[in-house]
Design an enzyme around this catalytic site. Structure first.
Site, PDB file in Angstrom:
ATOM      1  N   GLU A 275       0.800  -1.168  -0.173  1.00  0.00           N
ATOM      2  CA  GLU A 275       0.052  -0.074  -0.030  1.00  0.00           C
ATOM      3  C   GLU A 275       0.658   1.160   0.035  1.00  0.00           C
ATOM      4  O   GLU A 275       0.715   2.019   0.928  1.00  0.00           O
ATOM      5  CB  GLU A 275      -0.946   0.237   1.208  1.00  0.00           C
ATOM      6  CG  GLU A 275      -1.900  -0.879   1.518  1.00  0.00           C
ATOM      7  CD  GLU A 275      -2.494  -1.176   2.852  1.00  0.00           C
ATOM      8  OE1 GLU A 275      -1.875  -0.517   3.868  1.00  0.00           O
ATOM      9  OE2 GLU A 275      -3.413  -1.805   3.141  1.00  0.00           O
ATOM     10  N   ARG A 278       2.772   7.573  -0.423  1.00  0.00           N
ATOM     11  CA  ARG A 278       4.257   8.847  -0.295  1.00  0.00           C
ATOM     12  C   ARG A 278       5.142   8.424  -1.637  1.00  0.00           C
ATOM     13  O   ARG A 278       5.247   9.463  -2.474  1.00  0.00           O
ATOM     14  CB  ARG A 278       4.762   8.977   0.891  1.00  0.00           C
ATOM     15  CG  ARG A 278       5.546  10.273   0.874  1.00  0.00           C
ATOM     16  CD  ARG A 278       6.554  10.122   2.134  1.00  0.00           C
ATOM     17  NE  ARG A 278       5.883   9.987   3.065  1.00  0.00           N
ATOM     18  CZ  ARG A 278       5.326  10.662   3.945  1.00  0.00           C
ATOM     19  NH1 ARG A 278       5.596  12.265   3.973  1.00  0.00           N
ATOM     20  NH2 ARG A 278       4.684  10.384   5.442  1.00  0.00           N
ATOM     21  N   CYS A 346      -2.236  33.913   9.716  1.00  0.00           N
ATOM     22  CA  CYS A 346      -2.082  34.512  10.889  1.00  0.00           C
ATOM     23  C   CYS A 346      -1.752  33.792  11.885  1.00  0.00           C
ATOM     24  O   CYS A 346      -2.344  33.621  13.111  1.00  0.00           O
ATOM     25  CB  CYS A 346      -3.435  35.613  11.316  1.00  0.00           C
ATOM     26  SG  CYS A 346      -3.487  36.782  10.054  1.00  0.00           S
TER      27      CYS A 346
HETATM   28  C1  LIG Z   1      -0.903   6.068   5.349  1.00  0.00           C
HETATM   29  C2  LIG Z   1      -1.104   4.527   4.963  1.00  0.00           C
HETATM   30  C3  LIG Z   1      -0.146   3.884   3.969  1.00  0.00           C
HETATM   31  C4  LIG Z   1       0.782   4.893   3.217  1.00  0.00           C
HETATM   32  O1  LIG Z   1       1.874   5.069   3.746  1.00  0.00           O
HETATM   33  P1  LIG Z   1       2.937   5.895   2.875  1.00  0.00           P
HETATM   34  O2  LIG Z   1       3.881   6.341   3.697  1.00  0.00           O
HETATM   35  O3  LIG Z   1       2.082   6.970   2.124  1.00  0.00           O
HETATM   36  O4  LIG Z   1       3.265   4.784   1.726  1.00  0.00           O
HETATM   37  C5  LIG Z   1      -0.649   2.649   3.892  1.00  0.00           C
HETATM   38  N1  LIG Z   1      -1.240   1.859   4.472  1.00  0.00           N
HETATM   39  C6  LIG Z   1      -2.037   2.380   5.599  1.00  0.00           C
HETATM   40  C7  LIG Z   1      -2.710   1.519   6.429  1.00  0.00           C
HETATM   41  C8  LIG Z   1      -1.733   3.832   5.972  1.00  0.00           C
HETATM   42  O5  LIG Z   1      -2.511   4.287   6.980  1.00  0.00           O
END
Ligand SMILES: *Cc1c(COP(=O)(O)O)cnc(C)c1O
Length: 421
Positions: A275, A278, A346
Site C-alpha cells: 500500500e 508517498r 495569521c
Molecule cells: C498511510 C498509510 C499507508 C501509506 O503510507 P505511505 O507512507 O504514504 O506509503 C498505507 N497503509 C496504511 C494503512 C496507511 O495508513
C-alpha cells in the site's frame, strides 16, 4: 527521479513550462506529473514481479479523481481509509475487488457501503470492529473477507506522528494477542479470514524495520496456519520513504524493498499486497507559489509567499523539509542569502522554512516547493478563508486543471444561515 527539471533556464513539468501554467491558472497551485506517478507505481509493480501481487495506492496521500484514474488505468488497486475515499475510488472506475479498506474507525455505514459496492478485503484493527463487521455482513447475507492488522511492535524510526507499528500506537492488534483474535474471527459467521495485514509507519528511510516486521508476519503466518486458519494473502502496508532533499542519504529503492519482501515472506506462497502512498505521489507533485513581499525584520529577512500552511501543512505539522526553488533557474555560482520563508496566515506556525539559503528573489517571482505531491493537497483547508488551491495534471506537453479554484462565492455559499437569524 521526477519530471520537474529546468529547461532553458526555467522550470518544466514534463514538457510544460511551470510559468505558463501559473499565467493561466494563477498561484498558488499544485502541479502533478503523470509520468512520475506512473513511473513510481511501475517501480513497485516490477519489484514484486514473480509473486502474485497487487499494488494498492494509499489514496490518502493524493486523492484527486484524475490521479486515481491514471493509476487505476496502469493496474493499481486502492487502499482506502474512509467511506469518502471508497466513493472516490469507485467514482474513478476502480473495481471493488481491487479496493482494500484500512483504518481503525470504520463505521457500520462505511462497512455496508463497501460490502454492497464490492471490496477486496477489510483490514480489521480491533475485536469490536470484528463484531460490527460480522453483524453488517450477516444482515446483508454476505461474508466479509478480512485480514487482521497486526501491530508487530517494531520501531519504524520515523517521525512520531507517522509511526504506527510500535506498542502504544493506536493501530492494529498486538502481535502477542494475534492467535486469540484470529480464533475469535473464525467464530464470527459474517467474516472470512484470508490473511494478515501490517503497516508500521510512513517515511521510513531504512529497510530494517520492514525486515523485522515482515519476519514476524512470516512466523505468525505459520502459527496461524497451524491453528487451522487460511492465510493466503499478506498485506504488507506502505511506508517507504522518499528523498525530500538532494543529499546523499537516499532512502532504499523499491527494488531493494521488493527483494526484502521475497526474502522474508516469499516462501509462504501468499498473494502479496502493498500500500505505498508517498513514494508514488510525493515526488510527482510540486506546489507553485508567488512571492508577495520581501520583508526585512530586526534580525532576519522574510520571504512572504501567497501559499500558506493551509495549502501545505507538512512543515507546520511534521517539521517537514521541502526543497524550495525559484521557477526561473538561478545563475550558477550566484550569491545566496538566508530567508525565513512564510505564508500570509495569521500564525507563527505558518513558516515553511527558517534561515533557508536562497538565490536572489524579488516580489512577483514564482517559487516551487518540491516533493509536495503526497499529503499536500489532501491535507489542505480553507483556514483564514483562503479557498482551496487548484490542482493541475501534466502529461507530456498537455496540462489540465483537475480541481478548479473555488471563487469566494463558492466558498461562502457552502454555509447556510438558520431561519432565526
Ligand atoms: C498511510 C498509510 C499507508 C501509506 O503510507 P505511505 O507512507 O504514504 O506509503 C498505507 N497503509 C496504511 C494503512 C496507511 O495508513
Amino acid at each position: 527521479m521526477d519530471h520537474f527539471l529546468y529547461r532553458d533556464g526555467t522550470l518544466f513539468a514534463e514538457d510544460v513550462s511551470v510559468a505558463d501554467i501559473a499565467a493561466q491558472v494563477g498561484t498558488p497551485f499544485y502541479c502533478y506529473s503523470s509520468a512520475t506517478l506512473l513511473r513510481h507505481f511501475k517501480l513497485f509493480d516490477d519489484a514484486l514481479e514473480g509473486m502474485d501481487h497487487l499494488v494498492c495506492f494509499a489514496m490518502k496521500s493524493a486523492s484527486n479523481q484524475a490521479i486515481l484514474k491514471l493509476l487505476a488505468s496502469a493496474g493499481a488497486g486502492m487502499d482506502v481509509v474512509s467511506g469518502g475515499e471508497y466513493a472516490r475510488a469507485k467514482a474513478a472506475g476502480v473495481p471493488g475487488d481491487k479496493i482494500v479498506f484500512s483504518g481503525i474507525g470504520k463505521t457500520q455505514d462505511e462497512m455496508r457501503m463497501a460490502l454492497e459496492g464490492g471490496i477486496r478485503q477489510f483490514n480489521v484493527e480491533s475485536e469490536p470492529e470484528m463484531h460490527a463487521l460480522s453483524e453488517v455482513a450477516t444482515s446483508l447475507g454476505v461474508i466479509a473477507p478480512i485480514t487482521v492488522r497486526i501491530n508487530p511492535d517494531v520501531d519504524a524510526k520515523t517521525h512520531e506522528k507517522i509511526s504506527t507499528g510500535k506498542k502504544g500506537d493506536k493501530f492494529g492488534i498486538p502481535i502477542s494477542r494475534a492467535r486469540e483474535v484470529y480464533a475469535l474471527a473464525a467464530k464470527l459467521s459474517g467474516l472470512q479470514v484470508i490473511g494478515i495485514d501490517v503497516h508500521i509507519g510512513s517515511q521510513l528511510t531504512e529497510l530494517e524495520p520492514f525486515e523485522l516486521a515482515y519476519t514476524k508476519v512470516a512466523e505468525l503466518t505459520e502459527q496461524l496456519r497451524a491453528d487451522g486458519h487460511t492465510i493466503m494473502r499478506l498485506d504488507l502496508g506502505g511506508g517507504l520513504g522518499i528523498p525530500y532533499t538532494r543529499s546523499n542519504d537516499a532512502p532504499p529503492l523499491p527494488t531493494e524493498y521488493g527483494a526484502l519482501i521475497k526474502r522474508t515472506v516469499g516462501h509462504l506462497g501468499c498473494e502479496i499486497e502493498i500500500e505505498p502512498g508517498r513514494l508514488i505521489s510525493g515526488n510527482a507533485g510540486i506546489m507553485v507559489t508567488k512571492v508577495i513581499y520581501l520583508k526585512s525584520g530586526e534580525d532576519r529577512d522574510f520571504l512572504i509567499l501567497d501559499g500558506a500552511m493551509n495549502d501545505l501543512i507538512r512543515p507546520a505539522m511534521y517539521g517537514a523539509y521541502h526543497d524550495i526553488i525559484p521557477v526561473i533557474e538561478p545563475k550558477p555560482g550566484v550569491d545566496q542569502s538566508a530567508y525565513d520563508i512564510v505564508g500570509p496566515v495569521c500564525e507563527s506556525g505558518d513558516t515553511f522554512a527558517k534561515q533557508r539559503m536562497m538565490p536572489p528573489v524579488l516580489a512577483g517571482d514564482l517559487i516551487a516547493f518540491r516533493s509536495a505531491g503526497a499529503y499536500g493537497a489532501v491535507m489542505s483547508s480553507e483556514y483564514n478563508s483562503r479557498p482551496l488551491i487548484p490542482e493541475v495534471l501534466v502529461q507530456d506537453d498537455q496540462f489540465a486543471v483537475i480541481r478548479a479554484r473555488p471563487t469566494f462565492d463558492d466558498m461562502i455559499k457552502r454555509d447556510t444561515i438558520p431561519v432565526w437569524l
